[in-house]
Design an enzyme around this catalytic site. Structure first.
Site, short mmCIF file in Angstrom:
data_model
loop_
_atom_site.label_atom_id
_atom_site.label_comp_id
_atom_site.label_asym_id
_atom_site.label_seq_id
_atom_site.Cartn_x
_atom_site.Cartn_y
_atom_site.Cartn_z
N THR A 128 -10.57 -4.00 -10.59
CA THR A 128 -12.02 -4.14 -10.71
C THR A 128 -12.55 -3.38 -11.93
OG1 THR A 128 -14.01 -3.10 -9.78
CG2 THR A 128 -11.96 -2.58 -8.71
N SER A 143 -15.67 5.38 -6.09
CA SER A 143 -15.48 5.38 -4.62
C SER A 143 -13.98 5.44 -4.34
CB SER A 143 -16.04 4.09 -3.99
OG SER A 143 -15.16 3.01 -4.24
N TYR A 145 -12.38 3.33 -2.65
CA TYR A 145 -11.88 1.96 -2.88
C TYR A 145 -11.50 1.78 -4.35
CZ TYR A 145 -12.56 -2.73 -4.71
OH TYR A 145 -12.42 -3.88 -5.44
N HIS A 146 -12.44 2.12 -5.25
CA HIS A 146 -12.14 1.94 -6.67
C HIS A 146 -10.94 2.79 -7.09
CE1 HIS A 146 -16.43 0.51 -6.65
NE2 HIS A 146 -15.87 -0.42 -7.37
N LYS A 164 -7.65 1.13 -6.54
CA LYS A 164 -7.30 0.17 -7.60
C LYS A 164 -6.74 0.89 -8.83
CE LYS A 164 -9.00 -3.68 -5.74
NZ LYS A 164 -8.21 -4.87 -5.47
N1 LIG Z 1 -15.34 -10.39 -4.67
C1 LIG Z 1 -15.61 -9.66 -5.73
O1 LIG Z 1 -16.73 -9.63 -6.25
C2 LIG Z 1 -14.52 -8.83 -6.36
C3 LIG Z 1 -14.78 -8.13 -7.54
C4 LIG Z 1 -13.78 -7.36 -8.13
C5 LIG Z 1 -12.53 -7.30 -7.55
N2 LIG Z 1 -12.30 -7.97 -6.38
C6 LIG Z 1 -10.96 -7.87 -5.77
O2 LIG Z 1 -10.45 -9.17 -5.56
C7 LIG Z 1 -9.69 -9.20 -4.35
C8 LIG Z 1 -10.22 -10.29 -3.44
O3 LIG Z 1 -11.59 -10.02 -3.12
P1 LIG Z 1 -12.36 -10.83 -2.03
O4 LIG Z 1 -13.82 -10.65 -2.29
O5 LIG Z 1 -11.78 -12.19 -1.92
O6 LIG Z 1 -11.99 -9.98 -0.72
P2 LIG Z 1 -11.75 -10.51 0.79
O7 LIG Z 1 -11.82 -9.31 1.65
O8 LIG Z 1 -12.64 -11.64 1.10
O9 LIG Z 1 -10.24 -11.03 0.72
C9 LIG Z 1 -9.14 -10.18 0.83
C10 LIG Z 1 -8.19 -10.78 1.86
O10 LIG Z 1 -7.03 -9.97 1.91
C11 LIG Z 1 -6.64 -9.82 3.24
N3 LIG Z 1 -5.91 -8.57 3.39
C12 LIG Z 1 -6.37 -7.30 3.22
N4 LIG Z 1 -5.41 -6.41 3.46
C13 LIG Z 1 -4.31 -7.12 3.81
C14 LIG Z 1 -3.00 -6.75 4.20
N5 LIG Z 1 -2.63 -5.47 4.31
N6 LIG Z 1 -2.12 -7.73 4.48
C15 LIG Z 1 -2.47 -9.05 4.40
N7 LIG Z 1 -3.71 -9.45 4.05
C16 LIG Z 1 -4.63 -8.49 3.76
C17 LIG Z 1 -7.95 -9.83 4.04
O11 LIG Z 1 -7.77 -10.18 5.39
C18 LIG Z 1 -8.78 -10.84 3.26
O12 LIG Z 1 -8.66 -12.14 3.78
C19 LIG Z 1 -9.78 -7.81 -3.75
O13 LIG Z 1 -8.63 -7.08 -4.13
C20 LIG Z 1 -11.00 -7.22 -4.39
O14 LIG Z 1 -10.93 -5.83 -4.47
C21 LIG Z 1 -13.26 -8.73 -5.78
#
Ligand SMILES: NC(=O)c1ccc[n+]([C@@H]2O[C@H](COP(=O)([O-])OP(=O)(O)OC[C@H]3O[C@@H](n4cnc5c(N)ncnc54)[C@H](O)[C@@H]3O)[C@@H](O)[C@H]2O)c1
Length: 386
Positions: free
Chosen positions: A144, A179, A181-182, A185
């Protein structure tokens, strides 16, 4: 290509699975439905009820004749991850499978640990499985833009050449995340760079901005193929919350002064970016970083865009600043470089009032599902002693 999508039940994972499947790739998804469990635990259901992953895969098969393989299991379990890699033998792995929320990670000790164990250990298991059974595969890992924080200098794409006391070196760009979370990453990125250096793996780390939008060509192909839309304080983004607030007749509430600037991109561009990364893989041993966003907005600018779009739809929304639950700069320099994906051919879809209006039209369809009490911040970065 054989494309393995980790986190395939998620907001980005599911549309990515359909996108690659439609283009004729062999697609498999992995998920353990952690996100659905966390949503239930913190009271943060998506606005539009989401069919199960199994159901969406069935609808996709009926519609297109294409099969998406599914592995249900936890990335934190080393044997499970190893079996998936041995069984599917991916050419490309797109890793979305992590806990994605900053406020979730800041609820307290337990959630901070859960976030970092889930994300860092899961990612390590992926690296080790690659090394053992798919050493030539290309890992595309979602990081991120929040890893960098908001330094008072231009942000480069992952690496910076530093001159210091007459010597110079190319080093990972310094990180100042906001955070736990960040931070997870940042730890992932450090582990990945190390794995490329010692085991010759190939990795692209996508430092992604905030994604908006819920419509892609594939999600619109049939009812039931939709992706999630969160508007709560834990998993919802500011733009989603503001749109829902306007529709619900509530004030739009930027945190603090609202001068916080962030990178943003349309979900359609996320799909194109990961595709561009798969088509132009990192070299063996290369840890490549792209800053994946197309535009920068401040929170105040987002609030104004939503207020103006609402006005065109006959909704008179007011903007009301609220106390910032986070510890972050509210007025700062922000100039991140984002050239590499454009060089590879990304054609950005910019945020427009039209898109915001179409998001609001969708929210209006599901207005009865809005729960007012999950919108305002419930998690604070620092509890002040009274
Ligand atoms: N959505 C955004 O705006 C955004 C921005 C920057 C980065 N990201 C990154 O992109 C990725 C996807 O984001 P998103 O919004 O689709 O999130 P999301 O939570 O909708 O999707 C993540 C999926 O991963 C699965 N998951 C989590 N831990 C797991 C594990 N241990 N084993 C198996 N499955 C697991 C969850 O059940 C979920 O379905 C994430 O890593 C997030 O940090 C997202």
């Amino acid at each position: 290509m054989r494309v393995l999508i980790l986190g395939g039940d998620g907001y980005l994972g599911w549309p990515t699975a359909m996108y690659f499947s439609r283009k004729g790739h062999e697609v498999a998804v992995v998920d353990n439905f952690n996100k659905r469990k966390w949503e239930a635990e913190v009271d943060a259901s998506p606005l539009i009820p989401l069919p199960s992953l199994q159901e969406r895969i069935r609808i996709w098969k009926r519609l297109t004749g294409k099969k998406i393989q599914m592995f249900v299991g936890d990335l934190v379990h080393e044997r499970f991850v190893a079996r998936v890699f041995e069984n599917f033998k991916p050419d490309a792995i797109i890793h979305y499978g992590e806990q994605p929320s900053a406020p979730f990670s800041m609820i307290g000790n337990e959630r901070a640990v859960e976030t970092q164990v889930n994300n860092v250990v899961g990612n390590l298991n992926v690296i080790f499985s690659m090394k053992r059974s798919s050493p030539n595969a290309h890992l595309i890992k979602l990081g991120t833009m929040g890893e960098y924080g908001t330094p008072n200098i231009d942000i480069e794409e992952g690496w910076i050449t530093i001159r210091h006391k007459g010597r110079k070196d190319r080093l990972l760009f310094p990180k100042k995340p906001g955070s736990f979370y960040h931070l997870s990453k940042v730890h992932d990125s450090a582990n990945l760079e190390f794995a490329c250096r010692i085991w010759n793996l190939r990795v692209t780390d996508l430092n992604q901005g905030v994604v908006y939008g819920i419509e892609t060509e594939e999600t619109q192909m049939a009812p039931g193929l939709q992706t999630s839309f969160h508007y709560d304080d834990i998993f919802g983004t500011a733009l989603n919350r503001f749109c829902v607030q306007a529709v619900a007749g509530l004030p739009i509430t930027p945190y603090g002064k609202g001068g916080q600037k962030r990178g943003f991109l349309n979900i359609v561009d996320t799909l194109r970016c990961v595709e561009l990364a798969t088509q132009n893989p990192a070299k063996k041993g290369e840890f490549r970083v792209f800053n994946q966003f197309t535009e920068v907005f401040s929170v105040n600018e987002l609030a104004e865009i939503v207020r103006d779009a609402a006005k065109k739809m006959g909704i008179d929304a007011k903007v009301k600043h609220v106390k910032n639950p986070r510890k972050e700069a509210e007025d700062h320099y922000y100039k991140p470089v984002h050239k590499e994906l454009l060089k590879l051919g990304l054609k950005p879809h910019k945020l427009s009032e039209v898109l915001v209006e179409s998001m609001m039209a969708k929210i209006i369809e599901h207005k009865d599902n809005i729960e007012d009490e999950i919108i305002m911040p419930r998690v604070v970065w620092e509890k002040k002693k009274t």
